[in-house]
Design an enzyme around this catalytic site. Sequence first.
Site, PDB file in Angstrom:
ATOM      1  N   HIS A  22       0.832  -1.204   0.000  1.00  0.00           N
ATOM      2  CA  HIS A  22       0.000   0.000   0.000  1.00  0.00           C
ATOM      3  C   HIS A  22       0.869   1.258   0.000  1.00  0.00           C
ATOM      4  CE1 HIS A  22      -3.644   2.370   1.265  1.00  0.00           C
ATOM      5  NE2 HIS A  22      -2.696   3.150   1.787  1.00  0.00           N
ATOM      6  N   GLU A  23       1.858   1.300   0.895  1.00  0.00           N
ATOM      7  CA  GLU A  23       2.710   2.492   0.973  1.00  0.00           C
ATOM      8  C   GLU A  23       3.606   2.623  -0.263  1.00  0.00           C
ATOM      9  OE1 GLU A  23       1.800   4.521   3.034  1.00  0.00           O
ATOM     10  OE2 GLU A  23       0.707   3.241   4.418  1.00  0.00           O
ATOM     11  N   TYR A  33      -9.771   1.999   2.052  1.00  0.00           N
ATOM     12  CA  TYR A  33      -9.933   1.794   3.493  1.00  0.00           C
ATOM     13  C   TYR A  33     -10.954   0.681   3.739  1.00  0.00           C
ATOM     14  CZ  TYR A  33      -7.502   6.064   5.079  1.00  0.00           C
ATOM     15  OH  TYR A  33      -6.570   7.014   5.374  1.00  0.00           O
ATOM     16  N   HIS A  88       1.626   4.339  -2.889  1.00  0.00           N
ATOM     17  CA  HIS A  88       1.682   5.793  -2.670  1.00  0.00           C
ATOM     18  C   HIS A  88       2.990   6.364  -3.215  1.00  0.00           C
ATOM     19  CE1 HIS A  88      -1.986   6.391  -0.540  1.00  0.00           C
ATOM     20  NE2 HIS A  88      -1.610   5.919   0.633  1.00  0.00           N
ATOM     21  N   HIS A 146      -5.446   7.066  -2.496  1.00  0.00           N
ATOM     22  CA  HIS A 146      -6.479   6.212  -1.912  1.00  0.00           C
ATOM     23  C   HIS A 146      -7.687   6.124  -2.848  1.00  0.00           C
ATOM     24  CE1 HIS A 146      -4.511   7.408   2.050  1.00  0.00           C
ATOM     25  NE2 HIS A 146      -4.445   6.085   2.041  1.00  0.00           N
TER      26      HIS A 146
END
Length: 483
Positions: A211-212, A267, A215, A221
């Site tokens: 996930h990071e 999320y 980014h 997101h």
Amino acid sequence: MKKIILQLCFLVLLTIATVPLQAQVTRADSSSEILQRTATAPAAINLKRLRTSAEYFRPDFEVLQQGEYSIISLRLPGNSAAKDYYVKKIGSKLYLNGDIIVHDFNLMSTLSYTTNNNSYTWPDGTVPVILDNSVFASDYYVIIKSALDYFNYHTSIIFKERTNESNYIIISCIDNDGSGKAGASPIGKGGSGGNKIELIKDAFSRGTVIHELMHALGIYHEQSRSDRDKYVEIKFDNIKAAAKHNFQIERDGIARGAYDYCSIMHYPAFNSFAIDETKPTLVCKNNGVIVACPGCVGNNDEPTRMDLDGLDALYRGAGVSRAPYNHPFESANVPISGCIGVTDLSIVDKWKAYKGALGDCRSGLINLGILAANLVRFEHGAIYHSTHGVNVVYGDIYKHFVAKGFVRFGFPTSDEEDIPVTFSGWRRYGYTRVSKFEVRTIIWGPRVGTMDLLNADYVAGPLTREQLKLLELQRTEPIRLQH
């Protein structure tokens, strides 16, 4: 007299030289939004560009309170204009939406979000990486390497160890800062220097790292895209005050592609932001009607096909189009020849017995500091020496263990072995091998892959195929990513 005249001339010249400077400072002050505090509004601050893209007004960092929101004007990468966002100060950094680092007061180059910044993708899709020493302090390296390898084997992105490149990322494992997140990263390539990805010790999983890294590659997101209100409804009445601003729209303009509820960038519907964690912080919509969310919402630990297509489209637009690299990430900090220096002879003896399955050493002896336990990592597994003895985990079971995280399982309590005939129920469904841990058991079969379940459920065994499906759905608890 001559001396007095010269002194008067000097004072006149000094006054003339000083007036424009004072006027310039006044104009600079009036052009920035001065910090305002009221009982109802958060601190408001605006970092504006001066003469060049490298010069900024530096806000008065000390007046910002730890853990409080402030307002800052940012032009996020890929956006057409600047807008105001709520950001939170934690340590030396400002965070947007929980896990996006928009400014580090220790690294001014981190803030590249005020000018035309369409060059936020990595040149040639190649990302130099530095792993700081904290990554090698425990079993974190295995988890992080697995995430880096995922991109190298499934996408056009190449993660490689940094040599002398001016732009790179630094991956660091830090102590829990009380923010509730499991990791954080800037968006895309910043200015010259290193962009730091933070991973919270003993809180992050392989999915967190992926996930990071998304980014860091320039991906936002999913629930913060400009059209999200068509697909989800944020339940602000069930969100803690400290997390109210973790759902801001990040990108402007038209969102690319279909909305992906199962995205690794989404999320969870149920998460730690909730006042009442039995109730969701977001619900799903279809044509304006509230519907049940898919079970995958926020629970994936790998990118979906749409995630990969979106990443591919971003970098194809930057001129990167190639087949996956198909080469693992390698770090010079990890020993790769022999097990010289491993002083735990019990681990050495176990390695000699399983060398064919484990391969060569990939670390020295690591003292985990938990009940005086030791660990050595290998090419295809690891050996733990704990109060449960000296136990080996390798192959697909080891990959499953690393992907889900140590906290889920605890220490291994047995070596991998054939499932005994007394547990023939599992064999009927294709499972042939088992490794037991303090909390859960991992089983594997060549046709069915791996599954983990509570130790008591393994001992009970499956009675019917329906019960097995129920175990897979209910007992394999979804990972709640706290991004």
